[in-house]
Design a protein around this motif. Structure first.
Motif, PDB file in Angstrom:
ATOM      1  N   VAL A 141      87.518 -28.252  16.201  1.00 46.32           N
ATOM      2  CA  VAL A 141      86.945 -28.942  15.042  1.00 46.32           C
ATOM      3  C   VAL A 141      87.856 -30.076  14.583  1.00 46.32           C
ATOM      4  N   ALA A 142      89.181 -29.836  14.594  1.00 45.32           N
ATOM      5  CA  ALA A 142      90.124 -30.884  14.188  1.00 45.32           C
ATOM      6  C   ALA A 142      90.033 -32.086  15.121  1.00 45.32           C
ATOM      7  N   GLU A 143      89.886 -31.846  16.421  1.00 40.91           N
ATOM      8  CA  GLU A 143      89.758 -32.950  17.370  1.00 40.91           C
ATOM      9  C   GLU A 143      88.458 -33.720  17.137  1.00 40.91           C
ATOM     10  N   ILE A 144      87.383 -33.001  16.861  1.00 39.56           N
ATOM     11  CA  ILE A 144      86.096 -33.665  16.625  1.00 39.56           C
ATOM     12  C   ILE A 144      86.160 -34.520  15.369  1.00 39.56           C
ATOM     13  N   VAL A 145      86.749 -33.970  14.305  1.00 43.26           N
ATOM     14  CA  VAL A 145      86.840 -34.727  13.050  1.00 43.26           C
ATOM     15  C   VAL A 145      87.740 -35.946  13.215  1.00 43.26           C
ATOM     16  N   ALA A 146      88.867 -35.778  13.929  1.00 44.48           N
ATOM     17  CA  ALA A 146      89.781 -36.905  14.133  1.00 44.48           C
ATOM     18  C   ALA A 146      89.102 -38.028  14.912  1.00 44.48           C
ATOM     19  N   GLY A 147      88.247 -37.665  15.867  1.00 45.78           N
ATOM     20  CA  GLY A 147      87.565 -38.687  16.655  1.00 45.78           C
ATOM     21  C   GLY A 147      86.103 -38.820  16.305  1.00 45.78           C
ATOM     22  N   ARG A 148      85.762 -38.628  15.025  1.00 47.81           N
ATOM     23  CA  ARG A 148      84.358 -38.601  14.623  1.00 47.81           C
ATOM     24  C   ARG A 148      83.639 -39.920  14.908  1.00 47.81           C
ATOM     25  N   GLY A 149      84.382 -41.035  14.832  1.00 48.74           N
ATOM     26  CA  GLY A 149      83.747 -42.316  15.122  1.00 48.74           C
ATOM     27  C   GLY A 149      83.303 -42.406  16.567  1.00 48.74           C
ATOM     28  N   ILE A 150      84.163 -41.974  17.488  1.00 46.39           N
ATOM     29  CA  ILE A 150      83.813 -41.983  18.915  1.00 46.39           C
ATOM     30  C   ILE A 150      82.716 -40.970  19.197  1.00 46.39           C
ATOM     31  N   VAL A 151      82.826 -39.786  18.597  1.00 48.90           N
ATOM     32  CA  VAL A 151      81.810 -38.753  18.809  1.00 48.90           C
ATOM     33  C   VAL A 151      80.435 -39.262  18.403  1.00 48.90           C
ATOM     34  N   LYS A 152      80.380 -39.977  17.293  1.00 43.50           N
ATOM     35  CA  LYS A 152      79.100 -40.465  16.790  1.00 43.50           C
ATOM     36  C   LYS A 152      78.573 -41.628  17.619  1.00 43.50           C
ATOM     37  N   SER A 153      79.447 -42.565  17.933  1.00 40.93           N
ATOM     38  CA  SER A 153      78.996 -43.777  18.612  1.00 40.93           C
ATOM     39  C   SER A 153      78.631 -43.530  20.069  1.00 40.93           C
ATOM     40  N   VAL A 154      79.356 -42.642  20.742  1.00 42.77           N
ATOM     41  CA  VAL A 154      79.102 -42.394  22.166  1.00 42.77           C
ATOM     42  C   VAL A 154      78.126 -41.235  22.374  1.00 42.77           C
ATOM     43  N   GLY A 155      77.836 -40.505  21.312  1.00 44.69           N
ATOM     44  CA  GLY A 155      76.932 -39.369  21.439  1.00 44.69           C
ATOM     45  C   GLY A 155      77.565 -38.177  22.111  1.00 44.69           C
ATOM     46  N   LEU A 156      78.834 -37.927  21.794  1.00 40.62           N
ATOM     47  CA  LEU A 156      79.525 -36.809  22.418  1.00 40.62           C
ATOM     48  C   LEU A 156      79.113 -35.461  21.847  1.00 40.62           C
ATOM     49  N   ASP A 157      78.280 -35.471  20.810  1.00 41.90           N
ATOM     50  CA  ASP A 157      77.887 -34.200  20.210  1.00 41.90           C
ATOM     51  C   ASP A 157      77.174 -33.303  21.209  1.00 41.90           C
ATOM     52  N   ARG A 158      76.445 -33.905  22.150  1.00 42.78           N
ATOM     53  CA  ARG A 158      75.741 -33.102  23.151  1.00 42.78           C
ATOM     54  C   ARG A 158      76.721 -32.416  24.089  1.00 42.78           C
ATOM     55  N   ALA A 159      77.872 -33.023  24.308  1.00 44.08           N
ATOM     56  CA  ALA A 159      78.866 -32.436  25.202  1.00 44.08           C
ATOM     57  C   ALA A 159      79.743 -31.405  24.497  1.00 44.08           C
ATOM     58  N   VAL A 160      80.102 -31.685  23.231  1.00 46.10           N
ATOM     59  CA  VAL A 160      81.022 -30.785  22.536  1.00 46.10           C
ATOM     60  C   VAL A 160      80.303 -29.626  21.859  1.00 46.10           C
ATOM     61  N   ARG A 161      78.983 -29.739  21.674  1.00 45.35           N
ATOM     62  CA  ARG A 161      78.254 -28.656  21.015  1.00 45.35           C
ATOM     63  C   ARG A 161      78.376 -27.330  21.770  1.00 45.35           C
ATOM     64  N   PRO A 162      78.185 -27.305  23.116  1.00 44.43           N
ATOM     65  CA  PRO A 162      78.360 -26.014  23.812  1.00 44.43           C
ATOM     66  C   PRO A 162      79.757 -25.441  23.642  1.00 44.43           C
ATOM     67  N   LEU A 163      80.790 -26.302  23.624  1.00 46.19           N
ATOM     68  CA  LEU A 163      82.154 -25.805  23.424  1.00 46.19           C
ATOM     69  C   LEU A 163      82.295 -25.170  22.051  1.00 46.19           C
ATOM     70  N   TRP A 164      81.734 -25.876  21.041  1.00 46.20           N
ATOM     71  CA  TRP A 164      81.835 -25.343  19.694  1.00 46.20           C
ATOM     72  C   TRP A 164      81.058 -24.040  19.564  1.00 46.20           C
ATOM     73  N   GLU A 165      79.861 -23.985  20.144  1.00 43.87           N
ATOM     74  CA  GLU A 165      79.056 -22.769  20.048  1.00 43.87           C
ATOM     75  C   GLU A 165      79.764 -21.588  20.702  1.00 43.87           C
ATOM     76  N   GLU A 166      80.418 -21.856  21.841  1.00 42.22           N
ATOM     77  CA  GLU A 166      81.134 -20.779  22.523  1.00 42.22           C
ATOM     78  C   GLU A 166      82.277 -20.252  21.674  1.00 42.22           C
TER      79      GLU A 166
END
Length: 596
Positions: free
Chosen positions: A203-228
């Motif tokens: 979660v800390a990594e996602i929040v730190a890079g929230r701009g990249i996560v949002k702009s590149v659409g990384l939520d689809r990639a990191v969601r399975p990691l977070w769910e696990e």
């Protein structure tokens, strides 16, 4: 060996707890009165049953009621006093441990800070809360009340001696339950904490890079990691909760069983005229005071387990080695000559060196460019020059003095640094510049802003230097953040200025302005710049070329650049030509000294 070093690791805790011993005595004194006053209610009930009801003693009842009113008033005063003592302890722990933790973090070497994830360092400040809550909250009061359980047990022996055996057996069962639940909860809580730490790090990594996560659409990639990881945290939390609830339920059932058994046995003794009705009721009331703290202990083991883990983490941190805090020699403001001798640096002990340079001199009065492919060690070299990365072998000299002799604060005041990833704080423009030299004057701030070429930009802002820049400078452009970072590095007027890709976020005009700024700054200080920009190269007097951490070429730009690129580059070529290793300085010149 472990038994010898463990007390040393926890020496910091003793320095916090030892001064609190007088306060602990006040707490125990207040708890003594609170628990003794708790005996008044059962005795009052026993007297009413045995002396008032049976003898119609209204005058006795009146006296007993007046006495209980006074007891309740005194009990209120003592409980309030104990609460104030706890607040004072909490404040002292917050101030001392929190301040010590912050100072320790500021003194840790950069390699230590980089060796742990962000979530770990955030957890340390939550550990301070765990210490405060345990040493000054309900857990501390519970520990203060536990010794008085034996007082209630003694009173029960006096007023209800026939029931003593029942109390003793149930008391031992509660002790066994508390001990067993403590071990089980400690194991389950540790497993839960490990899984939760992994989730929090993600979660800390996602929040730190929230701009990249949002702009590149990384939520689809990191969601399975977070769910696990979230599923794992939930699973272990449920398991820990089931264990805790199981033991709490057993404690509740034991309490009810004790009350039933006590009443049954007491009724038999009353029938046999060996116990009075008032004594049985009083013993029932005292049983709550007897079993209550032990039953609370069953549910409090999680807090004690978390307290031990927090102490262990903080102990390991406080045992870490620190940067030098005091210099072994005094040095006036340096001229800025940097020298590397027989240097080797590796990120891991068993790994091959990331840097290996036998000799390199960088002299004041000009701009020195550091060139090389990505991963060749350019940024690492800057951090070694600043003393952030201590070499495994060799040394770095500043005006002929080994920088290992100087404190981190002195080196920071002598060597200004503008990193590739600019960090600004959620404050005003003025404050962010002033952080480079705490206590600096407004004149110094203006001079640094003008030297960095950002004064006119700041003057056009709505509130000028008082303009807030948002979190991490989010209200500014990348180029503005870069210029403010340069001004912050210059505000202390350091004799050495290190720039890591300073033009990465600048447009062509801004790059040309920066080139002129660098040339002007280099007249009075040593300027070292890591760059891939062809616009900045014409301002460089000397060039250092790295390849895989080794010195490939070093010397005047007029000699090195034609060999490196094949021809002399234009003043501002559109694309930087690729280095030609075959045309670089031959091996026998790799240790050339950088001179004007």
């Amino acid at each position: 060996m472990d038994t010898d070093t463990q007390p040393d690791k926890r020496a910091w805790l003793r320095t916090i707890v030892d001064p609190l011993r007088p306060v602990a005595r006040e707490l125990l004194a207040a708890s003594l009165f609170v628990n003794l006053l708790a005996l008044a209610a059962p005795i009052f009930v026993m007297q009413v049953y045995d002396r008032v009801i049976g003898h119609s003693g209204l005058e006795t009842l009146k006296g007993l009621v007046i006495g209980m009113v006074l007891v309740l008033a005194f009990d209120y005063v003592m409980r309030q006093s104990r609460g104030r003592v706890m607040q004072m302890v909490a404040l002292r722990i917050d101030v001392e441990v929190g301040t010590r933790l912050f100072d320790k973090l500021m003194r840790l070497p950069l390699r230590t800070l980089e060796g742990r994830p962000t979530a770990f360092w955030q957890q340390l400040f939550r550990d301070v809360d765990a210490l405060r809550n345990t040493l000054s909250g309900a857990s501390a009061i519970l520990l203060a009340d536990l010794p008085f359980v034996f007082v209630f047990l003694g009173v029960i022996f006096v007023i209800g001696k026939p029931l003593a055996a029942v109390f003793l057996v149930m008391f031992l069962l509660f002790i066994l339950l508390a001990w067993r639940s403590g071990r089980a909860l400690a194991d389950s809580a540790q497993r839960e904490k490990n899984v939760t730490a992994s989730r929090d790090a993600l979660v800390a990594e996602i929040v730190a890079g929230r701009g990249i996560v949002k702009s590149v659409g990384l939520d689809r990639a990191v969601r399975p990691l977070w769910e696990e990881r979230q599923a794992g945290a939930i699973e272990h939390a449920i398991q820990r909760g089931a264990v805790a609830d199981g033991y709490v339920t057993i404690g509740t059932e034991l309490t009810q069983m004790a009350s039933i058994l006590l009443t049954t046995v007491g009724a038999i003794y009353i029938i046999d005229h060996e116990l009075s009705m008032g004594a049985l009721v009083a013993c029932n009331m005292l049983s709550a005071r007897l079993y209550g703290p032990i039953n609370q202990l069953v549910g409090a083991w999680k807090s004690f387990g978390g307290f031990r883990q927090s102490v262990d983490r903080l102990s390991e941190l406080f045992a870490e080695s620190e940067d030098r805090s005091e210099a072994t020699m005094r040095l006036p403001r340096p001229n800025g000559r940097l020298t590397i001798e027989n240097l080797n640096f590796a990120y891991e002990e068993d790994a091959p060196p990331s840097l290996g340079i036998e000799r390199l001199d960088i002299v004041p009065g000009g701009v020195t460019a550091i060139l090389g492919k990505n991963g060749s060690g350019k940024t690492t070299l800057l951090k070694v020059l600043m003393g952030l990365y201590p070499p495994a072998k060799g040394r770095v000299l500043l005006d002929g003095a080994d920088i290992a002799q100087f404190s981190r604060g002195e080196l920071a005041s002598w060597i200004g640094y503008v990193p590739q990833d600019t960090l600004l704080f959620n404050a005003s423009v003025r404050d962010n510049i002033a952080y480079g030299a705490p206590g600096c004057s407004d004149e110094q701030i203006l001079a640094a802003a003008r030297a960095a070429g950002v004064h006119d930009v700041i003057a056009d802002m709505p509130k000028g230097y008082a303009t807030g820049i948002g979190e991490a400078g989010s209200k500014l452009s990348a180029g503005q953040r870069q210029r403010i970072a340069i001004a912050r590095a210059l505000v202390g007027n350091p004799p050495v200025l290190l720039l890591d890709e300073p033009s990465a976020s600048l447009d062509r005009q801004a790059e040309e302005d920066l080139r002129a700024t660098m040339a002007e700054l280099a007249k009075t200080r040593t300027v070292v710049v890591v760059t891939h920009s062809p616009v900045l190269l014409p301002a460089c007097r000397d060039v250092v070329v790295l390849d895989r951490g080794h010195l490939l070429a070093a010397g005047p730009a007029a000699e090195v650049l034609p060999r490196l690129f094949g021809t002399r580059p234009a003043a501002a070529p559109q694309q930087p030509p690729k280095p030609n290793p075959a045309a670089a300085v031959p091996p026998h010149q790799m240790q050339a000294r950088v001179t004007p």
